[in-house]
Design an enzyme around this catalytic site. Structure first.
Site, short mmCIF file in Angstrom:
data_model
loop_
_atom_site.label_atom_id
_atom_site.label_comp_id
_atom_site.label_asym_id
_atom_site.label_seq_id
_atom_site.Cartn_x
_atom_site.Cartn_y
_atom_site.Cartn_z
CB CYS A 37 -0.96 0.00 1.19
SG CYS A 37 -2.16 -1.33 1.05
CG HIS A 53 -3.21 3.44 1.77
ND1 HIS A 53 -3.52 3.00 0.50
CD2 HIS A 53 -3.36 2.36 2.59
CE1 HIS A 53 -3.83 1.72 0.56
NE2 HIS A 53 -3.74 1.31 1.81
CG ASN A 69 -6.58 -0.80 0.47
OD1 ASN A 69 -5.86 -0.32 -0.40
ND2 ASN A 69 -6.10 -1.30 1.59
#
Ligand code: UT7
Length: 331
Positions: A114, A255, A285
């Site tokens: 990520c 994020h 996500n």
């Protein structure tokens, strides 16, 4: 002092059309819209039903080149940040190079989960600031649906597919561009977020497939505890190092793993909600895709102004985490 200042000169994104909303999951497993929304902030994710990660990168890459008036031949380096490459090898960067016809480029894939786009941007910054390259394409993209167990309610509801592409070049104006970056990696995070098989430690076998070991494994609570502290602390640190208060920050682009992690980061930074970019509700996500997709949407909506102070922040598997401070350089 670096030889040159680096800056994002274009940003674009691509998300597939197919939508899996919370109802889609509720019809297939023991979950519901209320749980998913309150625990994560997610309502919908976009899913690539046909094609690979590079197929999401390519339309965004072409749009980004067009936005800054460059051709594929102008690219010196292609960095693809992903945990879902088209194949284990060759690098997806090579596939992107071939399809774009970027005949003067070299490149590579960067695996930092990520934090991938953030690490990719920091790498591009180093190449440009040192004079090693003039034009770097950073592609943050993941087809998470290819590594999700859609029988596992604890992971499958969290992720979606998408890609964002940035062009990083020398800034014509010394006062804007990438100002500072803090990046971290800590392998003690491995037990909490990983894919068990398919690598050299445990190659693919009938057994690994039967045991569903080619999917995302996550101890959600353990990752949550680290992420909530890690992303907030590193964002505050980059602000302190550059004498910024919450009022000085135009946009926090975090994020998108969990709305509660985003809120904790904003609180720690003293940044008000209206400056925090959230699209987790629509995309979930997307791993390496989250930050460039947010930036691209902001830019498309005309919300980013030249010189705006922007903080990017990420936390992910590894653990990997970091923050970048930049002054927006696209007019
Ligand atoms: O981007 C990469 C980094 N990843 C992250 O930053 C993710 C960090 N972690 C998280 O965002 C959160 O931990 C999750 C959203 C994954 C989970 O939220 P949580 O508040 O930590 O829930 P939990 O794991 O503690 O589970 C609470 C309960 C459990 O049931 P019991 O044991 O209390 O009976 C779970 O089995 O919720 C249950 N549960 C669900 N219930 C309905 C777990 N997933 C679901 C679900 N629907 N989809």
């Amino acid at each position: 002092m670096p030889q040159y200042r680096s800056a994002l000169t274009a940003i674009a994104h691509y998300v597939p059309d197919t939508v899996y909303d919370n109802q889609w999951f509720a019809e297939r497993m023991d979950t519901n819209d209320e749980w998913i929304t309150s625990r994560t902030g997610i309502k919908e994710r976009r899913i690539m039903t046909d094609g690979a990660t590079s197929d999401m990168i390519l339309p965004a890459a072409r749009e980004a080149l067009e936005n800054c008036g460059k051709t594929a031949a102008d690219i010196d380096i292609i960095i693809v940040t992903t945990v879902t490459p088209d194949m284990m090898f060759p690098p997806t960067a090579a596939i992107v190079q071939r399809e774009l016809g970027a005949k003067n480029a070299w490149g590579y894939d960067l695996s930092a989960a990520c934090s991938g786009f953030l690490f990719g941007l920091n790498s591009a910054r180093a190449f440009v600031e040192s004079g090693v390259a003039k034009t770097v394409m950073v592609c943050g993209a993941d087809k998470m649906s290819s590594i999700l167990n859609y029988d596992d309610r604890t992971t499958s509801i969290l992720f979606g597919d998408g890609a964002g592409v940035a062009i990083v070049e020398r800034s014509e104006d010394e006062n804007v561009g990438i100002i500072d970056a803090i990046t971290h990696i800590d392998g003690s995070g491995e037990p909490y977020l990983h894919m068990k098989a398919g690598g050299s430690r445990k190659p693919a076998s009938h057994e690994t497939v039967d045991n569903k070991e080619h999917y995302v494994f996550q101890d959600g609570q353990a990752v949550f505890k680290k992420a909530v502290i890690g992303m907030a602390e590193v964002s505050a640190e980059v602000m302190e190092r550059n004498n910024l208060t919450g009022d000085d920050v135009a946009w926090l682009v975090p994020h998108q793993a969990n709305k509660r992690i985003i809120d904790a980061t904003a609180r720690r930074m003293g940044v008000t909600d209206d400056k925090v970019i959230v699209n987790i509700d629509r995309f979930g996500n997307t791993t390496s895709g989250t930050i460039p997709i947010c930036l691209s949407e902001l830019q498309k909506n005309g919300q980013l102004k030249y010189g705006d102070n922007v903080i990017l922040a990420a936390f992910g598997a590894g653990f990997t985490w970091g923050a970048i401070y930049l002054k927006w350089a696209i007019k």
